[in-house]
Design a protein around this motif. Sequence first.
Motif, mmCIF file in Angstrom:
data_model
loop_
_atom_site.group_PDB
_atom_site.id
_atom_site.type_symbol
_atom_site.label_atom_id
_atom_site.label_comp_id
_atom_site.label_asym_id
_atom_site.label_seq_id
_atom_site.Cartn_x
_atom_site.Cartn_y
_atom_site.Cartn_z
ATOM 1 N N HIS A 46 36.199 41.367 36.635
ATOM 2 C CA HIS A 46 37.385 41.680 37.426
ATOM 3 C C HIS A 46 38.153 40.390 37.712
ATOM 4 C CE1 HIS A 46 36.317 45.877 38.638
ATOM 5 N NE2 HIS A 46 35.097 45.434 38.355
ATOM 6 N N ASP A 77 46.961 43.714 32.343
ATOM 7 C CA ASP A 77 46.079 44.128 33.428
ATOM 8 C C ASP A 77 46.885 44.678 34.603
ATOM 9 O OD1 ASP A 77 43.756 43.501 32.070
ATOM 10 O OD2 ASP A 77 43.738 41.443 32.780
ATOM 11 N N ASN A 90 39.565 46.463 42.719
ATOM 12 C CA ASN A 90 39.962 45.171 42.177
ATOM 13 C C ASN A 90 40.317 45.324 40.697
ATOM 14 O OD1 ASN A 90 40.197 42.808 43.691
ATOM 15 N ND2 ASN A 90 38.537 41.800 42.594
ATOM 16 N N PHE A 92 40.551 45.202 36.788
ATOM 17 C CA PHE A 92 39.650 44.764 35.731
ATOM 18 C C PHE A 92 40.265 43.601 34.957
ATOM 19 C CE2 PHE A 92 37.505 48.790 36.368
ATOM 20 C CZ PHE A 92 36.199 48.518 36.003
ATOM 21 N N HIS A 93 39.405 42.765 34.445
ATOM 22 C CA HIS A 93 39.797 41.664 33.556
ATOM 23 C C HIS A 93 39.833 42.193 32.125
ATOM 24 C CE1 HIS A 93 39.556 37.855 31.379
ATOM 25 N NE2 HIS A 93 39.733 37.190 32.508
ATOM 26 N N ASP A 96 36.780 42.467 29.888
ATOM 27 C CA ASP A 96 35.628 43.239 30.364
ATOM 28 C C ASP A 96 34.933 43.986 29.240
ATOM 29 O OD1 ASP A 96 33.977 44.603 32.495
ATOM 30 O OD2 ASP A 96 34.985 46.327 31.602
#
Length: 452
Positions: A46, A77, A90, A92-93, A96
Amino acid sequence: MKRVAAVDLGASSGRVMLGEVGPDLLRLTEVNRFWNGPVDLRGSLHWDILHLYRSMLDGLRAAGAVDSLGIDSWAVDYGLLDATGQLLSNPFHYRDGRSSISLQEVPGDELYQITGLQQLPINTLYQLKAERLLEQAETLLLIPDLLAYWLTGVIGAERTNASTTQLYDVRRRAWSVELAQRVAVPARLLPQLWEPGDVIGDYAGTPVIAVGSHDTASAVVSVPASEERFAYISSGTWSLVGLELDAPVLTEQARLANFTNEGGVDGRIRFLRNVMGLWILQECQRVWQDDDLPRLLDEAAAAPPFALLIDPDAPEFLAPGDMPARIGDAPKGVIVRCVLESLALAYRRTLRSAQELADRHVDVLHVIGGGSQNELLCQLTADACGLPVLAGPVEASALGNVLVQARALGEPLPDLAAMRALVRSTHRLRRYEPQGKPADWDAAESRVFGTR
């Protein structure tokens, strides 16, 4: 003279810059720089969005009184808001790994005709296909728009960043509601669109202005080109290699070559490919626990050329991890040279394809962003591409952010040409001429990618 604050968020660091713009003046002063990166929460990556928000506020306080502020960041994102405007989780990156490019509802060629985008698992559309909170969500906001919402209370999406989601019709310059419905993404998630230069709202009495909120869109504004036939590499954690065009290239050949058509400031199209960037080197340094980049580059310069080569876009280099082990058992200097030569080869291959697909000859290559400081990479890029490289400016995204704000505030910068002329007259550029033997690069490219 106008004083503006540019919030510029990269995938590995963020910064708040004070920009001053006037006749023959374009100056940046860094007032706050802060870490950014993935946070592992029980096996999922995240972004620490509250850290970014707090750091942005700290920077805005340090900047003092300004005429306006604008925010740009990396693309794709997002955060999801519920009906009360609260953030559901939060964000997500994109690294991920929860999403894939498997999509059954729309054939790939039809999807490309609508969106013009390179097929990447990090794209917003594919992330949404893996999203578990869609039914609870009322609004989707990309990262700059989420931060602007927290500042102003106004919900919307800036157009250049919206164009990276794969939910945007690149020809109509609008959300594709029909596409969203076909892929089971609720159309209610897609907010109103802003143009770069629109006033979103205000924060403590200071206007918040939509800029090219995709950091590459802002960076391309500040490409100091004086000629039409130029290409650019926005070089940082990622490398964005491409051309600036008047209209998208939506041919089947462009789709198969995995090129993307993203929105730019003033309605331009950024025809480009995402190429892995200095992320690979950054991960090597993290694993080595070695921050002495000048020494590593000296060792790389002394290493034998083409001793080790990789395809930097191979899937194994996308996720964090033991990057040196993925590259090979070799001294640090050899690995660093491998990364830089391999990037230069990927640039060469991408740039050649871009020219063919867009029927546009290129005379000069501009390298902007943090990678423009890497002298060895710039020289290798000139050698590989057989083109002069003009390196700089370094803080390209922040400069483009500042220039769009200044124009919105009334500075006489009517078009991109005027903005770029101001960059040229106020910033030092470094020129690299091609050296070495093209045949050596031909052989190296054949080793990595095979013959054409």
